[in-house]
Design an enzyme around this catalytic site. Structure first.
Site, PDB file in Angstrom:
ATOM      1  N   CYS A  15      21.931 -36.512  24.419  1.00  0.00           N
ATOM      2  CA  CYS A  15      23.376 -36.267  24.461  1.00  0.00           C
ATOM      3  C   CYS A  15      24.152 -37.557  24.172  1.00  0.00           C
ATOM      4  O   CYS A  15      24.086 -38.050  23.057  1.00  0.00           O
ATOM      5  CB  CYS A  15      23.759 -35.611  25.783  1.00  0.00           C
ATOM      6  SG  CYS A  15      25.273 -34.665  25.603  1.00  0.00           S
ATOM      7  N   HIS A  24      20.432 -31.675  27.182  1.00  0.00           N
ATOM      8  CA  HIS A  24      19.958 -32.405  28.367  1.00  0.00           C
ATOM      9  C   HIS A  24      18.609 -31.859  28.813  1.00  0.00           C
ATOM     10  O   HIS A  24      18.562 -30.927  29.609  1.00  0.00           O
ATOM     11  CB  HIS A  24      20.955 -32.222  29.519  1.00  0.00           C
ATOM     12  CG  HIS A  24      22.222 -32.980  29.343  1.00  0.00           C
ATOM     13  ND1 HIS A  24      22.470 -34.180  29.944  1.00  0.00           N
ATOM     14  CD2 HIS A  24      23.321 -32.697  28.603  1.00  0.00           C
ATOM     15  CE1 HIS A  24      23.667 -34.624  29.604  1.00  0.00           C
ATOM     16  NE2 HIS A  24      24.205 -33.731  28.781  1.00  0.00           N
ATOM     17  N   GLU A  62      16.688 -33.042  30.867  1.00  0.00           N
ATOM     18  CA  GLU A  62      16.411 -33.432  32.267  1.00  0.00           C
ATOM     19  C   GLU A  62      17.069 -32.485  33.264  1.00  0.00           C
ATOM     20  O   GLU A  62      16.837 -32.597  34.463  1.00  0.00           O
ATOM     21  CB  GLU A  62      16.877 -34.876  32.502  1.00  0.00           C
ATOM     22  CG  GLU A  62      18.379 -35.087  32.712  1.00  0.00           C
ATOM     23  CD  GLU A  62      19.237 -34.948  31.439  1.00  0.00           C
ATOM     24  OE1 GLU A  62      18.709 -34.545  30.384  1.00  0.00           O
ATOM     25  OE2 GLU A  62      20.445 -35.207  31.529  1.00  0.00           O
TER      26      GLU A  62
HETATM   27  N1  LIG Z   1      26.830 -34.692  28.142  1.00  0.00           N
HETATM   28  C1  LIG Z   1      27.075 -35.721  27.381  1.00  0.00           C
HETATM   29  O1  LIG Z   1      26.338 -36.715  27.360  1.00  0.00           O
HETATM   30  C2  LIG Z   1      28.338 -35.624  26.591  1.00  0.00           C
HETATM   31  C3  LIG Z   1      28.562 -36.727  25.589  1.00  0.00           C
HETATM   32  C4  LIG Z   1      30.046 -36.993  25.464  1.00  0.00           C
HETATM   33  N2  LIG Z   1      30.736 -35.838  24.974  1.00  0.00           N
HETATM   34  C5  LIG Z   1      30.269 -38.197  24.557  1.00  0.00           C
HETATM   35  O2  LIG Z   1      30.805 -38.068  23.503  1.00  0.00           O
HETATM   36  O3  LIG Z   1      29.927 -39.283  24.953  1.00  0.00           O
END
Ligand SMILES: NC(=O)CC[C@H](N)C(=O)O
Length: 192
Positions: free
Chosen positions: A79, A170, A172
């Site tokens: 992410c 994610h 995790e």
């Molecule tokens: N769950 C996340 O890690 C979201 C990432 C977040 N939207 C970003 O741009 O940093």
């Protein structure tokens, strides 16, 4: 025992450590660059990429992680972590670590789909993996050396470039730790 770090400046750290330990390696929260010498691979977790990027600059993680990567040590970005390892970020002049040859778009699923869960087929893993997306980024474009591991509605959500691994979701946040096991295999291979 193999030791895998989780960058612990902000974000989902404890859950990743659990995933690493469930896969049979030792998980270590990394807060200082000196600790990078103790580990064979690192996960950069989800959170907020702008915040983590700022903290990485403050604590000198940018150059240190670039060197870590140059030594062939595996890095897994999930992410926000995926955004941090990307060479390019759509709409932003400067990327962060600029390691993996891909262009990513932040918050790519729009407001109405801020978070959702789905089962995804993942190349190299036999049955579908449970994936939690939270304000997730997408991989818009990959270079020739990048292997696409998974797509969701024709968009790339997981990819690998040699010792670099990236996921929009994610891994995790469920009890399905097969992506951690996949990363552990990459770390083992880098040791061989
Ligand atoms: N769950 C996340 O890690 C979201 C990432 C977040 N939207 C970003 O741009 O940093």
């Amino acid at each position: 025992m193999i030791k895998i770090g989780v960058l612990a400046l902000q974000g989902a750290v404890a859950e990743h450590i659990r995933g690493i330990e469930q896969s049979g390696a030792q998980g270590i929260a990394i807060k200082r660059i000196e600790q990078l010498d103790e580990i064979q691979g690192i996960i950069i977790p989800g959170g907020e990429s702008t915040t983590i990027g700022k903290l990485m600059r403050t604590y000198h993680f940018i150059e240190s992680l670039q060197q870590f990567s140059e030594r062939g040590k595996p890095i897994f970005g999930t992410c926000a972590g995926l955004i941090l390892i990307a060479k390019e970020i759509t709409g932003q002049a400067e990327a962060h670590l600029k390691l993996m040859d891909m262009t990513v778009a932040r918050n790519a699923f729009g407001r109405q789909r801020e978070s959702f869960e789905t089962d995804l087929p993942l190349k190299g893993i036999e049955e579908k993996v449970r994936a939690v997306f939270i304000r997730a980024p997408l991989i818009e474009k990959v270079g020739a050396g990048v292997d696409v591991l998974s797509t969701y509605q024709d968009q790339i959500v997981a990819a690998q470039q040699g010792h670099l691994l990236a996921a929009s979701f994610h891994p995790e946040l469920t009890d399905d730790y097969r992506m951690h096991a996949y990363f552990l295999d990459m770390v083992k291979q880098s040791q061989a």
